[in-house]
Design a protein around this motif. Structure first.
Motif, mmCIF file in Angstrom:
data_model
loop_
_atom_site.group_PDB
_atom_site.id
_atom_site.type_symbol
_atom_site.label_atom_id
_atom_site.label_comp_id
_atom_site.label_asym_id
_atom_site.label_seq_id
_atom_site.Cartn_x
_atom_site.Cartn_y
_atom_site.Cartn_z
ATOM 1 N N THR A 114 -8.147 43.958 -30.395
ATOM 2 C CA THR A 114 -8.626 42.583 -30.320
ATOM 3 C C THR A 114 -9.615 42.323 -29.188
ATOM 4 O OG1 THR A 114 -6.736 41.963 -28.940
ATOM 5 C CG2 THR A 114 -6.510 41.662 -31.336
ATOM 6 N N HIS A 115 -9.807 43.287 -28.289
ATOM 7 C CA HIS A 115 -10.726 43.069 -27.158
ATOM 8 C C HIS A 115 -12.115 42.748 -27.704
ATOM 9 C CE1 HIS A 115 -13.233 43.824 -23.659
ATOM 10 N NE2 HIS A 115 -12.132 43.726 -22.924
ATOM 11 N N PRO A 116 -12.724 41.642 -27.251
ATOM 12 C CA PRO A 116 -13.987 41.196 -27.857
ATOM 13 C C PRO A 116 -15.154 42.160 -27.697
ATOM 14 C CG PRO A 116 -13.457 39.866 -25.927
ATOM 15 C CD PRO A 116 -12.267 40.737 -26.190
ATOM 16 N N PHE A 117 -15.130 43.045 -26.694
ATOM 17 C CA PHE A 117 -16.270 43.941 -26.481
ATOM 18 C C PHE A 117 -15.965 45.397 -26.791
ATOM 19 C CE2 PHE A 117 -16.688 40.434 -23.337
ATOM 20 C CZ PHE A 117 -17.707 39.772 -23.998
ATOM 21 N N HIS A 118 -14.758 45.685 -27.261
ATOM 22 C CA HIS A 118 -14.408 47.078 -27.542
ATOM 23 C C HIS A 118 -15.057 47.504 -28.857
ATOM 24 C CE1 HIS A 118 -12.093 50.720 -28.188
ATOM 25 N NE2 HIS A 118 -11.738 50.636 -26.912
ATOM 26 N N PRO A 119 -15.611 48.714 -28.920
ATOM 27 C CA PRO A 119 -16.283 49.159 -30.154
ATOM 28 C C PRO A 119 -15.347 49.275 -31.363
ATOM 29 C CG PRO A 119 -16.208 50.935 -28.524
ATOM 30 C CD PRO A 119 -15.719 49.698 -27.838
ATOM 31 N N LEU A 120 -14.042 49.358 -31.130
ATOM 32 C CA LEU A 120 -13.089 49.445 -32.245
ATOM 33 C C LEU A 120 -12.496 48.079 -32.601
ATOM 34 C CD1 LEU A 120 -11.196 52.718 -31.239
ATOM 35 C CD2 LEU A 120 -13.075 52.451 -32.875
ATOM 36 N N ARG A 121 -13.044 47.014 -32.053
ATOM 37 C CA ARG A 121 -12.519 45.667 -32.303
ATOM 38 C C ARG A 121 -12.399 45.418 -33.810
ATOM 39 N NH1 ARG A 121 -13.920 40.084 -33.068
ATOM 40 N NH2 ARG A 121 -12.559 38.796 -31.785
ATOM 41 N N GLY A 122 -11.238 44.883 -34.200
ATOM 42 C CA GLY A 122 -10.989 44.563 -35.606
ATOM 43 C C GLY A 122 -10.398 45.703 -36.412
ATOM 44 N N GLN A 123 -10.405 46.913 -35.859
ATOM 45 C CA GLN A 123 -9.841 48.044 -36.589
ATOM 46 C C GLN A 123 -8.336 48.122 -36.362
ATOM 47 O OE1 GLN A 123 -11.941 51.786 -36.447
ATOM 48 N NE2 GLN A 123 -13.849 50.743 -35.879
ATOM 49 N N THR A 124 -7.628 48.605 -37.367
ATOM 50 C CA THR A 124 -6.175 48.719 -37.327
ATOM 51 C C THR A 124 -5.781 50.187 -37.276
ATOM 52 O OG1 THR A 124 -5.957 46.674 -38.579
ATOM 53 C CG2 THR A 124 -4.060 48.132 -38.586
ATOM 54 N N PHE A 125 -4.758 50.484 -36.449
ATOM 55 C CA PHE A 125 -4.279 51.853 -36.262
ATOM 56 C C PHE A 125 -2.762 51.880 -36.319
ATOM 57 C CE2 PHE A 125 -8.296 51.516 -34.002
ATOM 58 C CZ PHE A 125 -8.978 52.611 -34.482
ATOM 59 N N ASP A 126 -2.210 53.056 -36.628
ATOM 60 C CA ASP A 126 -0.764 53.244 -36.568
ATOM 61 C C ASP A 126 -0.338 53.246 -35.107
ATOM 62 O OD1 ASP A 126 -0.494 53.478 -39.311
ATOM 63 O OD2 ASP A 126 -0.658 55.666 -39.292
ATOM 64 N N LEU A 127 0.684 52.488 -34.793
ATOM 65 C CA LEU A 127 1.222 52.397 -33.437
ATOM 66 C C LEU A 127 2.185 53.554 -33.230
ATOM 67 C CD1 LEU A 127 1.659 50.775 -30.804
ATOM 68 C CD2 LEU A 127 3.441 49.530 -32.007
ATOM 69 N N LEU A 128 1.853 54.442 -32.301
ATOM 70 C CA LEU A 128 2.721 55.585 -32.022
ATOM 71 C C LEU A 128 3.739 55.260 -30.943
ATOM 72 C CD1 LEU A 128 0.061 58.450 -32.091
ATOM 73 C CD2 LEU A 128 1.532 57.626 -33.943
ATOM 74 N N ALA A 129 3.302 54.554 -29.891
ATOM 75 C CA ALA A 129 4.208 54.211 -28.791
ATOM 76 C C ALA A 129 3.554 53.159 -27.910
ATOM 77 C CB ALA A 129 4.528 55.451 -27.966
ATOM 78 N N VAL A 130 4.394 52.439 -27.183
ATOM 79 C CA VAL A 130 3.938 51.556 -26.119
ATOM 80 C C VAL A 130 4.710 51.987 -24.885
ATOM 81 C CG1 VAL A 130 3.806 49.195 -25.260
ATOM 82 C CG2 VAL A 130 3.526 49.635 -27.697
ATOM 83 N N TRP A 177 -5.401 44.588 -24.861
ATOM 84 C CA TRP A 177 -6.596 44.679 -25.711
ATOM 85 C C TRP A 177 -6.229 44.736 -27.190
ATOM 86 C CZ3 TRP A 177 -10.282 48.756 -23.140
ATOM 87 C CH2 TRP A 177 -10.612 48.322 -21.848
ATOM 88 N N THR A 178 -4.946 44.546 -27.498
ATOM 89 C CA THR A 178 -4.478 44.647 -28.876
ATOM 90 C C THR A 178 -3.669 43.404 -29.247
ATOM 91 O OG1 THR A 178 -2.327 45.652 -28.369
ATOM 92 C CG2 THR A 178 -4.237 47.143 -28.516
ATOM 93 N N ASP A 179 -3.206 43.359 -30.481
ATOM 94 C CA ASP A 179 -2.358 42.250 -30.911
ATOM 95 C C ASP A 179 -0.880 42.598 -30.830
ATOM 96 O OD1 ASP A 179 -2.165 44.041 -33.005
ATOM 97 O OD2 ASP A 179 -2.545 42.566 -34.563
ATOM 98 N N VAL A 180 -0.530 43.630 -30.033
ATOM 99 C CA VAL A 180 0.861 44.058 -29.923
ATOM 100 C C VAL A 180 1.719 42.995 -29.237
ATOM 101 C CG1 VAL A 180 2.406 45.749 -28.840
ATOM 102 C CG2 VAL A 180 0.346 46.510 -30.017
ATOM 103 N N LEU A 181 1.189 42.336 -28.216
ATOM 104 C CA LEU A 181 1.944 41.311 -27.494
ATOM 105 C C LEU A 181 1.746 39.940 -28.107
ATOM 106 C CD1 LEU A 181 1.155 42.223 -23.778
ATOM 107 C CD2 LEU A 181 3.172 42.817 -25.103
ATOM 108 N N GLU A 182 2.767 39.112 -27.947
ATOM 109 C CA GLU A 182 2.631 37.709 -28.332
ATOM 110 C C GLU A 182 1.601 37.076 -27.403
ATOM 111 O OE1 GLU A 182 4.191 35.879 -30.684
ATOM 112 O OE2 GLU A 182 5.319 37.579 -31.435
ATOM 113 N N PRO A 183 0.821 36.111 -27.880
ATOM 114 C CA PRO A 183 -0.122 35.432 -26.990
ATOM 115 C C PRO A 183 0.626 34.745 -25.847
ATOM 116 C CG PRO A 183 -0.503 34.807 -29.285
ATOM 117 C CD PRO A 183 0.760 35.611 -29.240
ATOM 118 N N ASP A 184 0.027 34.739 -24.657
ATOM 119 C CA ASP A 184 0.605 34.080 -23.490
ATOM 120 C C ASP A 184 0.730 32.590 -23.788
ATOM 121 O OD1 ASP A 184 1.150 32.891 -21.037
ATOM 122 O OD2 ASP A 184 -0.127 34.283 -19.936
#
Length: 99
Positions: free
Chosen positions: A15-31, A56-63
């Protein structure tokens, strides 16, 4: 926030606005906590293990402060309280307020 795909695997979106992978979805391996902060581990487009800061991801709930404030507040209450404690400590030690 991370969610399951059609196969039940946990996935996340960058979700980071300037990251080149913004909007792409990946399998979550670990946090886990690496490099002084929580990071999301995933297999990158090239198949290699990669990590990103969890913020930089949508893993966390918004503050909640950010959500409710809707951009109106410049400072968080807990940060202002911490600043006040630091200023009080400086004044108790007889130091100039510029400490």
């Amino acid at each position: 926030m991370a969610y399951g795909d059609e196969h039940g695997a946990q996935v996340f979106t960058v979700t980071h606005p300037f990251h080149p992978l913004r909007g792409q979805t990946f399998d979550l391996l670990a946090v886990r906590n690496n490099w002084g902060g929580d990071r999301v581990s995933y297999a990158g487009p090239d198949g290699r293990l990669r990590t990103l800061p969890v913020e930089w991801t949508d893993v966390l709930e918004p503050d909640l402060v950010v959500t409710v404030g809707a951009g109106r507040a410049f400072f968080r209450t807990d940060h202002l309280r911490e600043l006040r404690k630091l200023l009080d400590e400086c004044l108790r030690q007889g130091e100039a307020p510029s400490c």
